[in-house]
Write a protein that holds these residues in place. Structure first.
Motif, PDB file in Angstrom:
ATOM      1  N   ASN A 163       0.815  -1.206   0.000  1.00 55.34           N
ATOM      2  CA  ASN A 163       0.000   0.000   0.000  1.00 55.34           C
ATOM      3  C   ASN A 163       0.849   1.256   0.000  1.00 55.34           C
ATOM      4  N   PHE A 164       0.197   2.365  -0.294  1.00 57.67           N
ATOM      5  CA  PHE A 164       0.714   3.711  -0.060  1.00 57.67           C
ATOM      6  C   PHE A 164      -0.359   4.436   0.734  1.00 57.67           C
ATOM      7  N   VAL A 165       0.035   5.051   1.827  1.00 55.04           N
ATOM      8  CA  VAL A 165      -0.883   5.821   2.663  1.00 55.04           C
ATOM      9  C   VAL A 165      -0.385   7.259   2.745  1.00 55.04           C
ATOM     10  N   VAL A 166      -1.287   8.202   2.511  1.00 59.14           N
ATOM     11  CA  VAL A 166      -0.951   9.628   2.567  1.00 59.14           C
ATOM     12  C   VAL A 166      -1.639  10.241   3.779  1.00 59.14           C
ATOM     13  N   THR A 167      -0.850  10.894   4.630  1.00 60.66           N
ATOM     14  CA  THR A 167      -1.365  11.510   5.848  1.00 60.66           C
ATOM     15  C   THR A 167      -1.016  12.996   5.850  1.00 60.66           C
ATOM     16  N   PRO A 168      -1.974  13.896   6.059  1.00 50.97           N
ATOM     17  CA  PRO A 168      -1.654  15.331   6.135  1.00 50.97           C
ATOM     18  C   PRO A 168      -0.641  15.594   7.247  1.00 50.97           C
ATOM     19  N   ASP A 169       0.263  16.526   6.989  1.00 54.23           N
ATOM     20  CA  ASP A 169       1.309  16.861   7.968  1.00 54.23           C
ATOM     21  C   ASP A 169       1.553  18.361   7.948  1.00 54.23           C
ATOM     22  N   GLY A 170       0.616  19.100   8.509  1.00 53.82           N
ATOM     23  CA  GLY A 170       0.733  20.548   8.504  1.00 53.82           C
ATOM     24  C   GLY A 170       0.238  21.131   7.192  1.00 53.82           C
ATOM     25  N   ARG A 171       0.489  22.413   7.024  1.00 50.45           N
ATOM     26  CA  ARG A 171      -0.012  23.122   5.846  1.00 50.45           C
ATOM     27  C   ARG A 171       0.786  22.725   4.608  1.00 50.45           C
ATOM     28  N   ASN A 172       0.097  22.254   3.575  1.00 47.85           N
ATOM     29  CA  ASN A 172       0.713  21.903   2.297  1.00 47.85           C
ATOM     30  C   ASN A 172       1.846  20.892   2.426  1.00 47.85           C
ATOM     31  N   ALA A 173       1.690  19.945   3.310  1.00 42.44           N
ATOM     32  CA  ALA A 173       2.698  18.881   3.456  1.00 42.44           C
ATOM     33  C   ALA A 173       1.998  17.573   3.821  1.00 42.44           C
ATOM     34  N   SER A 174       2.669  16.485   3.527  1.00 38.87           N
ATOM     35  CA  SER A 174       2.099  15.162   3.776  1.00 38.87           C
ATOM     36  C   SER A 174       3.206  14.200   4.155  1.00 38.87           C
ATOM     37  N   VAL A 175       2.821  13.128   4.814  1.00 43.93           N
ATOM     38  CA  VAL A 175       3.715  12.002   5.021  1.00 43.93           C
ATOM     39  C   VAL A 175       3.170  10.839   4.204  1.00 43.93           C
ATOM     40  N   ILE A 176       4.038  10.253   3.388  1.00 38.27           N
ATOM     41  CA  ILE A 176       3.666   9.086   2.594  1.00 38.27           C
ATOM     42  C   ILE A 176       4.376   7.871   3.179  1.00 38.27           C
ATOM     43  N   SER A 177       3.621   6.836   3.448  1.00 32.79           N
ATOM     44  CA  SER A 177       4.213   5.580   3.902  1.00 32.79           C
ATOM     45  C   SER A 177       3.840   4.478   2.920  1.00 32.79           C
ATOM     46  N   THR A 178       4.713   3.510   2.792  1.00 27.40           N
ATOM     47  CA  THR A 178       4.414   2.335   1.980  1.00 27.40           C
ATOM     48  C   THR A 178       4.788   1.089   2.766  1.00 27.40           C
ATOM     49  N   GLU A 179       3.916   0.120   2.726  1.00 24.93           N
ATOM     50  CA  GLU A 179       4.164  -1.131   3.436  1.00 24.93           C
ATOM     51  C   GLU A 179       3.887  -2.306   2.507  1.00 24.93           C
ATOM     52  N   THR A 180       4.739  -3.302   2.572  1.00 26.66           N
ATOM     53  CA  THR A 180       4.558  -4.535   1.818  1.00 26.66           C
ATOM     54  C   THR A 180       4.403  -5.687   2.807  1.00 26.66           C
ATOM     55  N   ARG A 181       3.424  -6.542   2.571  1.00 21.19           N
ATOM     56  CA  ARG A 181       3.205  -7.715   3.415  1.00 21.19           C
ATOM     57  C   ARG A 181       3.034  -8.947   2.535  1.00 21.19           C
ATOM     58  N   VAL A 182       3.539 -10.066   3.019  1.00 21.43           N
ATOM     59  CA  VAL A 182       3.366 -11.345   2.326  1.00 21.43           C
ATOM     60  C   VAL A 182       2.893 -12.371   3.348  1.00 21.43           C
ATOM     61  N   PHE A 183       1.830 -13.076   2.995  1.00 18.76           N
ATOM     62  CA  PHE A 183       1.306 -14.135   3.848  1.00 18.76           C
ATOM     63  C   PHE A 183       1.368 -15.457   3.110  1.00 18.76           C
ATOM     64  N   ALA A 184       2.071 -16.426   3.693  1.00 21.69           N
ATOM     65  CA  ALA A 184       2.139 -17.787   3.160  1.00 21.69           C
ATOM     66  C   ALA A 184       1.278 -18.680   4.040  1.00 21.69           C
ATOM     67  N   ASN A 185       0.379 -19.452   3.422  1.00 25.63           N
ATOM     68  CA  ASN A 185      -0.614 -20.174   4.223  1.00 25.63           C
ATOM     69  C   ASN A 185      -0.259 -21.637   4.501  1.00 25.63           C
ATOM     70  N   SER A 186       0.998 -22.004   4.261  1.00 25.95           N
ATOM     71  CA  SER A 186       1.446 -23.355   4.608  1.00 25.95           C
ATOM     72  C   SER A 186       2.933 -23.302   4.931  1.00 25.95           C
ATOM     73  N   ALA A 187       3.415 -24.315   5.631  1.00 25.67           N
ATOM     74  CA  ALA A 187       4.832 -24.361   5.988  1.00 25.67           C
ATOM     75  C   ALA A 187       5.706 -24.416   4.741  1.00 25.67           C
ATOM     76  N   ASP A 188       5.261 -25.154   3.715  1.00 26.82           N
ATOM     77  CA  ASP A 188       6.060 -25.278   2.498  1.00 26.82           C
ATOM     78  C   ASP A 188       6.138 -23.962   1.746  1.00 26.82           C
ATOM     79  N   SER A 189       5.013 -23.276   1.578  1.00 27.96           N
ATOM     80  CA  SER A 189       5.042 -22.001   0.852  1.00 27.96           C
ATOM     81  C   SER A 189       5.811 -20.946   1.636  1.00 27.96           C
ATOM     82  N   ARG A 190       5.761 -21.023   2.965  1.00 28.89           N
ATOM     83  CA  ARG A 190       6.544 -20.078   3.764  1.00 28.89           C
ATOM     84  C   ARG A 190       8.038 -20.323   3.583  1.00 28.89           C
TER      85      ARG A 190
END
Length: 225
Positions: A163-190
């Motif tokens: 994802n990318f998340v944009v959060t206001p940070d004062g006048r005419n400024a923002s904080v952008i964060s990006t997070e990556t997640r991976v979920f493996a649903n078995s021991a072998d795929s993990r």
């Protein structure tokens, strides 16, 4: 000169991957399992549980709407080292257009969502989420939709969301964060994804940081008089 630079960069990334192989697994942002208790983002909605992840953020001299627009439109050639690292990732081979061969004319997110990724959320100017299947059992078929991320799948799958998340940070400024997640649903795929993650994580982290800097530059330029 360019050739030697690419080769040197390859050695650096390979060495970093080797170092991380022998370091404790926590350095790779790998956990036995992380879980969101109270969803706060759309990413939490689609991937509340994961074992592999990374998170980066940057402050941007632009209001949220312009920051979000920059995220949507930044191209691969605006991201430092992107072409070099993806060239290394594909072993120097020519490949069809895709995330590892994104070209210079199309926004990177458009390339991704035309080649294996889908939008899970696109809530301007707050958050967007894309997702894909990174491991599937042999013979698996079906259309990738958002519902796949909310369904208990047969063992052998690994799903990724970013994802990318944009959060206001004062006048005419923002904080952008990006997070990556991976979920493996078995021991072998993990185990399978863990081997892959150990090698690609250093380059992945570099690309994420450079991606945010490209967004920062584009947003600041758009916001300038």
């Amino acid at each position: 000169m360019l050739g030697s630079t690419i080769v040197y960069t390859g050695f650096v990334i390979t060495a970093a991957g080797f170092i991380l192989v022998v370091k404790p697994i926590e350095r790779l942002h790998v956990t036995s399992r992380s879980r969101v208790e109270k969803p706060a983002t759309r990413l939490d909605e689609f991937m509340p549980v994961w074992q592999f992840g990374e998170h980066h953020r940057i402050r941007v001299a632009a209001p949220p709407d312009r920051a979000f627009d920059a995220i949507r439109h930044v191209r691969a050639n605006e991201i430092s080292l992107f072409s070099t690292l993806t060239w290394i990732r594909r072993g120097g081979r020519k490949t069809p257009a895709g995330i590892l061969n994104a070209g210079d004319s199309t926004p990177l997110l458009d390339v991704a969502t035309a080649n294996g990724f889908i939008y899970l959320a696109n809530d301007a100017p707050r958050e967007l989420v894309i997702g894909t299947v990174v491991i599937a059992p042999p013979g698996s078929r079906g259309v990738l939709t958002g519902q796949v991320f909310k369904t208990a799948l047969p063992p052998g799958f690994a799903l990724a969301a970013m994802n990318f998340v944009v959060t206001p940070d004062g006048r005419n400024a923002s904080v952008i964060s990006t997070e990556t997640r991976v979920f493996a649903n078995s021991a072998d795929s993990r185990r399978r994804f863990a081997r892959y993650w150990r090698v690609i994580y250093p380059g992945s982290a570099i690309i994420r940081r450079m991606w945010l800097r490209a967004v920062q530059r584009r947003a600041a330029t758009a916001a300038a008089p």
